[in-house]
Design a protein around this motif. Structure first.
Motif, PDB file in Angstrom:
ATOM      1  N   VAL A   5       8.267 -29.197   7.835  1.00  0.00           N
ATOM      2  CA  VAL A   5       7.379 -29.559   6.732  1.00  0.00           C
ATOM      3  C   VAL A   5       6.343 -28.448   6.614  1.00  0.00           C
ATOM      4  N   ILE A   6       6.229 -27.877   5.411  1.00  0.00           N
ATOM      5  CA  ILE A   6       5.311 -26.763   5.186  1.00  0.00           C
ATOM      6  C   ILE A   6       4.440 -27.088   3.976  1.00  0.00           C
ATOM      7  N   GLY A   7       3.133 -27.031   4.167  1.00  0.00           N
ATOM      8  CA  GLY A   7       2.189 -27.252   3.078  1.00  0.00           C
ATOM      9  C   GLY A   7       1.440 -25.964   2.788  1.00  0.00           C
ATOM     10  N   PHE A   8       1.116 -25.736   1.500  1.00  0.00           N
ATOM     11  CA  PHE A   8       0.399 -24.515   1.135  1.00  0.00           C
ATOM     12  C   PHE A   8      -0.218 -24.628  -0.253  1.00  0.00           C
ATOM     13  N   LYS A   9      -1.177 -23.755  -0.509  1.00  0.00           N
ATOM     14  CA  LYS A   9      -1.816 -23.618  -1.823  1.00  0.00           C
ATOM     15  C   LYS A   9      -1.245 -22.380  -2.511  1.00  0.00           C
ATOM     16  N   ARG A  10      -1.344 -22.363  -3.817  1.00  0.00           N
ATOM     17  CA  ARG A  10      -0.893 -21.195  -4.576  1.00  0.00           C
ATOM     18  C   ARG A  10      -1.885 -20.043  -4.398  1.00  0.00           C
ATOM     19  N   ARG A  11      -1.421 -18.838  -4.660  1.00  0.00           N
ATOM     20  CA  ARG A  11      -2.302 -17.678  -4.514  1.00  0.00           C
ATOM     21  C   ARG A  11      -3.401 -17.736  -5.567  1.00  0.00           C
ATOM     22  N   GLN A  12      -4.529 -17.176  -5.228  1.00  0.00           N
ATOM     23  CA  GLN A  12      -5.684 -17.194  -6.120  1.00  0.00           C
ATOM     24  C   GLN A  12      -5.338 -16.510  -7.434  1.00  0.00           C
ATOM     25  N   GLY A  13      -5.784 -17.110  -8.536  1.00  0.00           N
ATOM     26  CA  GLY A  13      -5.553 -16.557  -9.861  1.00  0.00           C
ATOM     27  C   GLY A  13      -4.255 -16.999 -10.510  1.00  0.00           C
ATOM     28  N   MET A  14      -3.440 -17.750  -9.804  1.00  0.00           N
ATOM     29  CA  MET A  14      -2.164 -18.220 -10.344  1.00  0.00           C
ATOM     30  C   MET A  14      -2.324 -19.657 -10.813  1.00  0.00           C
ATOM     31  N   GLY A  15      -1.917 -19.925 -12.033  1.00  0.00           N
ATOM     32  CA  GLY A  15      -1.974 -21.281 -12.567  1.00  0.00           C
ATOM     33  C   GLY A  15      -0.928 -22.166 -11.910  1.00  0.00           C
ATOM     34  N   ILE A  16      -1.145 -23.470 -11.968  1.00  0.00           N
ATOM     35  CA  ILE A  16      -0.247 -24.405 -11.295  1.00  0.00           C
ATOM     36  C   ILE A  16       1.169 -24.345 -11.864  1.00  0.00           C
ATOM     37  N   GLN A  17       1.313 -24.274 -13.192  1.00  0.00           N
ATOM     38  CA  GLN A  17       2.671 -24.218 -13.758  1.00  0.00           C
ATOM     39  C   GLN A  17       3.336 -22.881 -13.444  1.00  0.00           C
ATOM     40  N   GLU A  18       2.566 -21.797 -13.487  1.00  0.00           N
ATOM     41  CA  GLU A  18       3.097 -20.485 -13.114  1.00  0.00           C
ATOM     42  C   GLU A  18       3.597 -20.514 -11.663  1.00  0.00           C
ATOM     43  N   ASP A  60      -0.923 -27.412  -2.843  1.00  0.00           N
ATOM     44  CA  ASP A  60      -0.298 -27.410  -4.162  1.00  0.00           C
ATOM     45  C   ASP A  60       1.176 -27.769  -4.068  1.00  0.00           C
ATOM     46  N   ALA A  61       1.737 -27.664  -2.866  1.00  0.00           N
ATOM     47  CA  ALA A  61       3.141 -28.033  -2.660  1.00  0.00           C
ATOM     48  C   ALA A  61       3.373 -28.328  -1.187  1.00  0.00           C
ATOM     49  N   ILE A  62       4.344 -29.205  -0.975  1.00  0.00           N
ATOM     50  CA  ILE A  62       4.856 -29.494   0.364  1.00  0.00           C
ATOM     51  C   ILE A  62       6.362 -29.244   0.296  1.00  0.00           C
ATOM     52  N   VAL A  63       6.862 -28.451   1.216  1.00  0.00           N
ATOM     53  CA  VAL A  63       8.294 -28.187   1.297  1.00  0.00           C
ATOM     54  C   VAL A  63       8.833 -28.868   2.546  1.00  0.00           C
ATOM     55  N   GLU A  64       9.975 -29.529   2.393  1.00  0.00           N
ATOM     56  CA  GLU A  64      10.659 -30.140   3.533  1.00  0.00           C
ATOM     57  C   GLU A  64      12.067 -29.567   3.584  1.00  0.00           C
ATOM     58  N   ALA A  65      12.449 -29.091   4.766  1.00  0.00           N
ATOM     59  CA  ALA A  65      13.795 -28.546   4.954  1.00  0.00           C
ATOM     60  C   ALA A  65      14.400 -29.162   6.206  1.00  0.00           C
ATOM     61  N   TRP A  66      15.601 -29.722   6.060  1.00  0.00           N
ATOM     62  CA  TRP A  66      16.295 -30.376   7.162  1.00  0.00           C
ATOM     63  C   TRP A  66      17.388 -29.474   7.721  1.00  0.00           C
TER      64      TRP A  66
END
Length: 111
Positions: A5-18, A60-66
């Motif tokens: 499980v990996i959580g992270f924020k987007r890079r500064q200056g990048m919009g959420i949809q981008e 801004d996102a959580i990734v889960e990989a099994w």
């Protein structure tokens, strides 16, 4: 079964949809193009629900990989392909100072 499980924020200056578009349209194809990605049994990306939050979400996102086992996980994350093709792309859309990673073993309570 092992889940990362990996959580992270987007890079500064990048919009959420981008950010979401980049992760889906650019980064995911890079990841799934390397042969070691065949070790991934399931892959899910979750985004904060668009409701009025009491506070800004931590991620801004959580990734889960099994993976079937830790060897399969390590084969992916320690591969030259991951190090040279996948990992360098993270800086293009992730604030690397915010990344939190947890390797887990699931205990299914209700299915």
């Amino acid at each position: 079964m092992i889940k990362v499980v990996i959580g992270f924020k987007r890079r500064q200056g990048m919009g959420i949809q981008e950010f979401r578009d980049y992760r889906r349209d650019v980064h995911a194809p890079i990841l799934f193009a390397i042969p070691e990605a065949k070790n991934i049994r399931r892959f899910v990306v979750s985004y904060p629900a668009e409701v009025v939050p009491a506070e800004e979400p931590r991620f801004d996102a959580i990734v889960e990989a099994w993976f079937d086992n830790s060897d399969d996980m390590n084969t992916l994350f320690q591969s030259d392909n991951f190090a040279t093709r996948v990992d360098p792309d993270h800086v293009n859309f992730i604030d690397l100072t915010t990344v939190v990673r947890l390797v887990t073993e699931e205990l299914i309570v209700i299915e």
